[in-house]
Motif scaffolding. Sequence first.
Motif, mmCIF file in Angstrom:
data_model
loop_
_atom_site.group_PDB
_atom_site.id
_atom_site.type_symbol
_atom_site.label_atom_id
_atom_site.label_comp_id
_atom_site.label_asym_id
_atom_site.label_seq_id
_atom_site.Cartn_x
_atom_site.Cartn_y
_atom_site.Cartn_z
ATOM 1 N N UNK A 75 -8.367 5.615 0.173
ATOM 2 C CA UNK A 75 -8.259 4.479 1.197
ATOM 3 C C UNK A 75 -6.765 3.875 1.604
ATOM 4 N N UNK A 76 -5.945 4.489 0.796
ATOM 5 C CA UNK A 76 -4.485 4.155 0.809
ATOM 6 C C UNK A 76 -3.899 4.476 2.187
ATOM 7 N N UNK A 77 -3.318 3.427 2.662
ATOM 8 C CA UNK A 77 -2.438 3.705 4.097
ATOM 9 C C UNK A 77 -1.176 3.115 3.900
ATOM 10 N N UNK A 78 -0.252 3.740 4.669
ATOM 11 C CA UNK A 78 1.256 3.523 4.468
ATOM 12 C C UNK A 78 1.338 2.247 5.602
ATOM 13 N N UNK A 79 1.417 1.009 5.070
ATOM 14 C CA UNK A 79 1.611 -0.268 6.069
ATOM 15 C C UNK A 79 2.958 -0.669 5.979
ATOM 16 N N UNK A 80 3.823 -0.285 4.896
ATOM 17 C CA UNK A 80 5.134 -0.630 4.860
ATOM 18 C C UNK A 80 6.049 0.368 5.033
ATOM 19 N N UNK A 85 4.960 3.414 0.149
ATOM 20 C CA UNK A 85 3.568 4.091 0.008
ATOM 21 C C UNK A 85 3.670 5.243 -0.747
ATOM 22 N N UNK A 86 4.769 5.845 -1.070
ATOM 23 C CA UNK A 86 5.015 6.838 -2.269
ATOM 24 C C UNK A 86 4.777 6.370 -3.425
ATOM 25 N N UNK A 87 5.369 5.378 -3.741
ATOM 26 C CA UNK A 87 4.977 4.507 -4.883
ATOM 27 C C UNK A 87 3.741 4.138 -5.222
ATOM 28 N N UNK A 88 3.136 3.456 -4.537
ATOM 29 C CA UNK A 88 1.524 3.129 -4.459
ATOM 30 C C UNK A 88 0.691 4.598 -4.765
ATOM 31 N N UNK A 89 1.176 5.747 -3.819
ATOM 32 C CA UNK A 89 0.214 6.755 -4.131
ATOM 33 C C UNK A 89 0.411 7.736 -5.371
ATOM 34 N N UNK A 90 1.653 7.711 -5.797
ATOM 35 C CA UNK A 90 2.125 8.317 -7.073
ATOM 36 C C UNK A 90 1.522 7.565 -8.306
#
Length: 143
Positions: A75-80, A85-90
Amino acid sequence: MERYFHNVLVEAEKMKISTVTLYLTEDAILWWRRRENDIQRDACTIDTWDEFKADFKKYFYPKNAGELASRKLRNLKQSGSIREYIKQFTTLLLQIGGMPESLSLLYFKDGLQRWVEEEIKRRSLKTLSDAIAVAESLYESSS
């Protein structure tokens, strides 16, 4: 800690446990003090680094941590920023562990803003590592 042990050549199991406990704080140090008490009373044993990690994870990680991280990742989406986003994804990907490359690449692209996703598709990137590198370069050039 694994990297630290490798870099300073700590191999002895007891030394690993002893070293890591020096860095525990708050809830973790309270957990360890209880475990030490249990060990002294012969209620349990923690003789190896793997036993320590397993017991620590059993106490601090929910049983379904991987499932929760998978759901968040889908459900992760790049909002900033791309970098955030890369940090959250990783972070989520590391919590899951063992996700196939093709699936992690698919989730990564799906969560990006459309213009970044299109650039990655245009370049026909096949690995998550390459996609992250391109996304980071787009961040640098858009700054």
